[in-house]
Scaffold this active site. Structure first.
Site, mmCIF file in Angstrom:
data_model
loop_
_atom_site.group_PDB
_atom_site.id
_atom_site.type_symbol
_atom_site.label_atom_id
_atom_site.label_comp_id
_atom_site.label_asym_id
_atom_site.label_seq_id
_atom_site.Cartn_x
_atom_site.Cartn_y
_atom_site.Cartn_z
ATOM 1 N N LYS A 13 -60.945 -12.394 13.244
ATOM 2 C CA LYS A 13 -61.197 -13.869 13.391
ATOM 3 C C LYS A 13 -61.280 -14.521 14.814
ATOM 4 O O LYS A 13 -62.077 -15.194 14.982
ATOM 5 C CB LYS A 13 -59.719 -14.269 13.014
ATOM 6 C CG LYS A 13 -59.311 -13.944 11.493
ATOM 7 C CD LYS A 13 -57.849 -14.998 11.037
ATOM 8 C CE LYS A 13 -56.736 -14.475 11.846
ATOM 9 N NZ LYS A 13 -56.225 -13.151 11.924
ATOM 10 N N ARG A 88 -51.148 -20.895 8.376
ATOM 11 C CA ARG A 88 -50.699 -19.488 8.112
ATOM 12 C C ARG A 88 -49.678 -19.452 6.993
ATOM 13 O O ARG A 88 -49.186 -18.369 6.625
ATOM 14 C CB ARG A 88 -49.875 -18.761 9.518
ATOM 15 C CG ARG A 88 -50.608 -17.669 9.918
ATOM 16 C CD ARG A 88 -50.028 -17.185 11.270
ATOM 17 N NE ARG A 88 -49.902 -15.921 11.771
ATOM 18 C CZ ARG A 88 -50.863 -15.505 12.882
ATOM 19 N NH1 ARG A 88 -51.595 -16.609 13.310
ATOM 20 N NH2 ARG A 88 -50.904 -14.268 13.249
ATOM 21 N N ARG A 127 -57.899 -1.830 20.342
ATOM 22 C CA ARG A 127 -57.734 -2.969 20.812
ATOM 23 C C ARG A 127 -56.961 -2.827 22.304
ATOM 24 O O ARG A 127 -57.230 -3.061 23.364
ATOM 25 C CB ARG A 127 -57.359 -4.307 19.965
ATOM 26 C CG ARG A 127 -57.255 -5.607 21.011
ATOM 27 C CD ARG A 127 -57.121 -6.837 20.179
ATOM 28 N NE ARG A 127 -55.875 -6.965 19.559
ATOM 29 C CZ ARG A 127 -55.381 -7.684 18.413
ATOM 30 N NH1 ARG A 127 -56.199 -8.650 18.005
ATOM 31 N NH2 ARG A 127 -54.293 -7.955 17.946
ATOM 32 N N ARG A 139 -50.789 -7.254 24.751
ATOM 33 C CA ARG A 139 -49.965 -8.171 24.043
ATOM 34 C C ARG A 139 -48.551 -7.829 23.553
ATOM 35 O O ARG A 139 -48.585 -6.482 23.301
ATOM 36 C CB ARG A 139 -50.484 -8.791 22.875
ATOM 37 C CG ARG A 139 -51.364 -9.839 22.914
ATOM 38 C CD ARG A 139 -52.377 -10.022 21.648
ATOM 39 N NE ARG A 139 -51.415 -10.433 20.630
ATOM 40 C CZ ARG A 139 -51.860 -11.002 19.476
ATOM 41 N NH1 ARG A 139 -53.048 -11.330 19.377
ATOM 42 N NH2 ARG A 139 -51.239 -11.184 18.524
ATOM 43 N N ARG A 150 -46.296 -8.048 11.351
ATOM 44 C CA ARG A 150 -47.179 -8.998 11.272
ATOM 45 C C ARG A 150 -47.953 -9.025 9.885
ATOM 46 O O ARG A 150 -48.303 -9.952 9.251
ATOM 47 C CB ARG A 150 -48.161 -8.940 12.458
ATOM 48 C CG ARG A 150 -47.596 -9.802 13.736
ATOM 49 C CD ARG A 150 -48.026 -9.304 15.134
ATOM 50 N NE ARG A 150 -49.418 -9.401 15.122
ATOM 51 C CZ ARG A 150 -50.224 -9.064 16.040
ATOM 52 N NH1 ARG A 150 -49.866 -7.780 16.755
ATOM 53 N NH2 ARG A 150 -51.509 -9.282 16.112
#
Ligand code: AMP
Length: 192
Positions: A13, A88, A127, A139, A150
């Protein structure tokens, strides 16, 4: 142009939203980025959000609704914006509908990136590896345990949004497993 991107964590996204910001000269509004910046600044909101984010859980609707409502009033959103990571939950989507109505705005499209969940963990690991190689900061919620949480949060609370937007005829679905350029071309077709 006012857009929403839907899809699980790691679906791409943020990458697609960034490409569109250049094309349409409108900002990408990532609630995740806004919350991380609040955490980095040590603001009241940041203090309340940090532990929840690190555990891979969702910050309260009340907090994110307020952040987004304030942000879309900023002058750089006058021509539009791309929401990435918001709404969300169904209550957030209802709050957004109401908020936009009050501001005399409407959504142009809701784009959902469909991905194979098995590939998402590998994407998250890539990532992390790329960020480390580039000397960046990883992160604090990019680790397998928080990522799994998540994904669970996504399935339980965010996946029902597809039905919410499909019901209003605004949902467009794109195969998010294709490479970045192909996904981007599909999105362009939808927006054309
Ligand atoms: P993201 O960068 O979109 O993956 O978001 C990172 C984390 O920020 C999420 O795991 C949540 O803890 C929090 N967050 C971001 N956006 C929202 C939202 N719309 N509602 C609740 N929590 C959010």
């Amino acid at each position: 142009m006012r857009l929403i991107f839907l899809g699980p964590p790691g679906a791409g996204k943020g990458t697609q939203a960034k490409l569109l910001t250049e094309r349409y000269a409108i900002p990408q509004l990532s609630t995740g980025d806004m919350l991380r910046s609040a955490v980095a600044q040590g603001s009241e909101v940041g203090k309340r959000a940090k532990a929840v984010m690190d555990a891979g859980q969702l910050v309260s609707d009340e907090i994110v609704n307020e952040i987004v409502s304030d942000r879309i009033d900023a002058p750089d959103c006058a021509k539009g914006f791309i929401l990435d990571g918001y709404p969300r939950t169904v209550p957030q989507a209802i709050a957004l509908d109401r908020m936009l109505d009050q501001k005399g705005m409407r959504l142009d499209a809701v784009i959902e990136l469909k991905v194979d969940e098995g590939a998402l963990v590998r994407r998250m690991e890539n990532r992390v590896a790329e960020t480390v190689a580039a000397g960046g900061n990883v992160r604090s919620d990019d680790n397998p345990e928080a990522f799994r949480r998540r994904l669970e949060e996504y399935r339980a609370k965010t996946a029902p949004l597809s039905a919410h937007y499909a019901g209003t005829g605004r949902l467009k679905t794109v195969d998010g497993m294709a490479d970045v350029e192909t996904v981007s071309a599909e999105i362009e077709k939808i927006l054309a």
